[in-house]
Design a protein around this motif. Sequence first.
Motif, PDB file in Angstrom:
ATOM      1  N   ARG A   1      48.686  45.982  44.836  1.00 42.55           N
ATOM      2  CA  ARG A   1      48.505  44.841  45.723  1.00 42.55           C
ATOM      3  C   ARG A   1      48.915  43.561  44.998  1.00 42.55           C
ATOM      4  O   ARG A   1      48.832  43.462  43.779  1.00 42.55           O
ATOM      5  N   TYR A   2      49.328  42.562  45.792  1.00 49.13           N
ATOM      6  CA  TYR A   2      49.573  41.247  45.219  1.00 49.13           C
ATOM      7  C   TYR A   2      48.230  40.565  45.021  1.00 49.13           C
ATOM      8  O   TYR A   2      47.381  40.545  45.911  1.00 49.13           O
ATOM      9  N   ILE A   3      48.055  40.001  43.830  1.00 56.63           N
ATOM     10  CA  ILE A   3      46.842  39.284  43.459  1.00 56.63           C
ATOM     11  C   ILE A   3      47.248  37.913  42.939  1.00 56.63           C
ATOM     12  O   ILE A   3      48.197  37.792  42.162  1.00 56.63           O
ATOM     13  N   SER A   4      46.540  36.901  43.368  1.00 59.62           N
ATOM     14  CA  SER A   4      46.683  35.572  42.797  1.00 59.62           C
ATOM     15  C   SER A   4      45.326  35.195  42.224  1.00 59.62           C
ATOM     16  O   SER A   4      44.296  35.551  42.783  1.00 59.62           O
ATOM     17  N   CYS A   5      45.328  34.500  41.122  1.00 61.70           N
ATOM     18  CA  CYS A   5      44.067  34.112  40.505  1.00 61.70           C
ATOM     19  C   CYS A   5      43.841  32.627  40.704  1.00 61.70           C
ATOM     20  O   CYS A   5      44.779  31.832  40.679  1.00 61.70           O
ATOM     21  N   LEU A   6      42.594  32.283  40.922  1.00 59.05           N
ATOM     22  CA  LEU A   6      42.211  30.924  41.261  1.00 59.05           C
ATOM     23  C   LEU A   6      41.018  30.525  40.400  1.00 59.05           C
ATOM     24  O   LEU A   6      40.088  31.303  40.234  1.00 59.05           O
ATOM     25  N   ARG A   7      41.082  29.321  39.862  1.00 59.05           N
ATOM     26  CA  ARG A   7      39.945  28.774  39.118  1.00 59.05           C
ATOM     27  C   ARG A   7      39.650  27.396  39.694  1.00 59.05           C
ATOM     28  O   ARG A   7      40.567  26.617  39.963  1.00 59.05           O
ATOM     29  N   TYR A   8      38.363  27.100  39.890  1.00 65.73           N
ATOM     30  CA  TYR A   8      37.980  25.811  40.446  1.00 65.73           C
ATOM     31  C   TYR A   8      36.505  25.550  40.156  1.00 65.73           C
ATOM     32  O   TYR A   8      35.742  26.460  39.841  1.00 65.73           O
ATOM     33  N   SER A   9      36.123  24.300  40.289  1.00 63.65           N
ATOM     34  CA  SER A   9      34.730  23.897  40.180  1.00 63.65           C
ATOM     35  C   SER A   9      34.404  23.107  41.446  1.00 63.65           C
ATOM     36  O   SER A   9      34.954  22.018  41.657  1.00 63.65           O
ATOM     37  N   ALA A  10      33.558  23.688  42.291  1.00 65.00           N
ATOM     38  CA  ALA A  10      33.203  23.045  43.559  1.00 65.00           C
ATOM     39  C   ALA A  10      31.996  22.135  43.369  1.00 65.00           C
ATOM     40  O   ALA A  10      31.155  22.373  42.501  1.00 65.00           O
ATOM     41  N   ARG A  11      31.911  21.128  44.201  1.00 61.67           N
ATOM     42  CA  ARG A  11      30.777  20.201  44.157  1.00 61.67           C
ATOM     43  C   ARG A  11      29.554  20.883  44.750  1.00 61.67           C
ATOM     44  O   ARG A  11      29.611  21.479  45.815  1.00 61.67           O
TER      45      ARG A  11
ATOM     46  N   VAL B   1      35.210  19.213  49.870  1.00 59.04           N
ATOM     47  CA  VAL B   1      35.596  17.911  49.338  1.00 59.04           C
ATOM     48  C   VAL B   1      35.159  17.801  47.880  1.00 59.04           C
ATOM     49  O   VAL B   1      34.056  18.185  47.523  1.00 59.04           O
ATOM     50  N   GLY B   2      36.032  17.285  47.041  1.00 51.92           N
ATOM     51  CA  GLY B   2      35.665  16.995  45.661  1.00 51.92           C
ATOM     52  C   GLY B   2      35.769  18.163  44.702  1.00 51.92           C
ATOM     53  O   GLY B   2      35.083  18.195  43.689  1.00 51.92           O
ATOM     54  N   VAL B   3      36.621  19.138  44.995  1.00 49.89           N
ATOM     55  CA  VAL B   3      36.825  20.254  44.066  1.00 49.89           C
ATOM     56  C   VAL B   3      37.509  19.720  42.815  1.00 49.89           C
ATOM     57  O   VAL B   3      38.412  18.886  42.893  1.00 49.89           O
ATOM     58  N   HIS B   4      37.049  20.160  41.655  1.00 47.02           N
ATOM     59  CA  HIS B   4      37.630  19.749  40.365  1.00 47.02           C
ATOM     60  C   HIS B   4      38.245  20.945  39.651  1.00 47.02           C
ATOM     61  O   HIS B   4      37.906  22.090  39.939  1.00 47.02           O
ATOM     62  N   GLU B   5      39.115  20.657  38.708  1.00 46.77           N
ATOM     63  CA  GLU B   5      39.695  21.655  37.807  1.00 46.77           C
ATOM     64  C   GLU B   5      40.349  22.821  38.544  1.00 46.77           C
ATOM     65  O   GLU B   5      40.262  23.969  38.119  1.00 46.77           O
ATOM     66  N   ALA B   6      41.012  22.541  39.648  1.00 46.85           N
ATOM     67  CA  ALA B   6      41.653  23.591  40.436  1.00 46.85           C
ATOM     68  C   ALA B   6      42.950  24.040  39.774  1.00 46.85           C
ATOM     69  O   ALA B   6      43.792  23.225  39.408  1.00 46.85           O
ATOM     70  N   ALA B   7      43.078  25.347  39.615  1.00 48.47           N
ATOM     71  CA  ALA B   7      44.291  25.944  39.050  1.00 48.47           C
ATOM     72  C   ALA B   7      44.515  27.289  39.722  1.00 48.47           C
ATOM     73  O   ALA B   7      43.562  27.959  40.131  1.00 48.47           O
ATOM     74  N   MET B   8      45.769  27.671  39.818  1.00 48.47           N
ATOM     75  CA  MET B   8      46.121  28.902  40.517  1.00 48.47           C
ATOM     76  C   MET B   8      47.313  29.561  39.837  1.00 48.47           C
ATOM     77  O   MET B   8      48.164  28.889  39.262  1.00 48.47           O
ATOM     78  N   ALA B   9      47.384  30.875  39.929  1.00 46.71           N
ATOM     79  CA  ALA B   9      48.515  31.631  39.389  1.00 46.71           C
ATOM     80  C   ALA B   9      49.373  32.148  40.536  1.00 46.71           C
ATOM     81  O   ALA B   9      48.862  32.424  41.627  1.00 46.71           O
ATOM     82  N   GLU B  10      50.653  32.289  40.278  1.00 40.41           N
ATOM     83  CA  GLU B  10      51.562  32.912  41.247  1.00 40.41           C
ATOM     84  C   GLU B  10      51.099  34.346  41.504  1.00 40.41           C
ATOM     85  O   GLU B  10      50.600  35.000  40.590  1.00 40.41           O
ATOM     86  N   PRO B  11      51.248  34.857  42.718  1.00 39.04           N
ATOM     87  CA  PRO B  11      50.855  36.248  42.982  1.00 39.04           C
ATOM     88  C   PRO B  11      51.660  37.241  42.140  1.00 39.04           C
ATOM     89  O   PRO B  11      52.869  37.089  41.961  1.00 39.04           O
ATOM     90  N   VAL B  12      50.945  38.232  41.599  1.00 35.14           N
ATOM     91  CA  VAL B  12      51.556  39.315  40.830  1.00 35.14           C
ATOM     92  C   VAL B  12      51.000  40.640  41.341  1.00 35.14           C
ATOM     93  O   VAL B  12      49.908  40.688  41.890  1.00 35.14           O
ATOM     94  N   MET B  13      51.764  41.707  41.145  1.00 33.91           N
ATOM     95  CA  MET B  13      51.313  43.034  41.558  1.00 33.91           C
ATOM     96  C   MET B  13      50.323  43.570  40.528  1.00 33.91           C
ATOM     97  O   MET B  13      50.590  43.541  39.330  1.00 33.91           O
ATOM     98  N   ARG B  14      49.176  44.057  41.020  1.00 32.23           N
ATOM     99  CA  ARG B  14      48.144  44.664  40.175  1.00 32.23           C
ATOM    100  C   ARG B  14      47.596  45.900  40.877  1.00 32.23           C
ATOM    101  O   ARG B  14      47.613  45.989  42.104  1.00 32.23           O
TER     102      ARG B  14
END
Length: 134
Positions: free
Chosen positions: A76-86, A56-69
């Motif tokens: 493999r497909y990789i998606s990147c995620l950025r967030y700030s958890a409480r 609960v209360g995650v801030h600044e959540a952002a995600m990228a579409e999966p790409v092959m890396r």
Amino acid sequence: MALLMLPIALSACAGGGDDSRSFGLFDNKPDPPQSFPANYRTELLAFMKTYLNNPVGVHEAAMAEPVMRDVNGKMRYISCLRYSARESDGSYREPHERAVLFLNGRLDRLIEKAGELCAGVALAPFPELEKMTR
């Protein structure tokens, strides 16, 4: 005396005269083509609900579409995620950046040190992560 004979017995098992068989510790099979993770957002939300101490209360959540890396020599497909958890005291740290690895179209693991895997990806807001409940 029996301990001295053990390596000889094991080497006899590993080295047969038939060259058509090979013995190896690692899988040398070709990497099968990977399918796109169609439900990546839903799977990631379900995973994060259990991964975070307090979803609960995650801030600044952002995600990228999966790409092959390339991950350790395998595509493999990789998606990147950025967030700030409480935190437990109610405060927030700097946002974390994680790589999410998919295998055969399914979420396989979260890589805590994204580094080069997430270099150059375009992150977009991920409001569903910010709206999670327990």
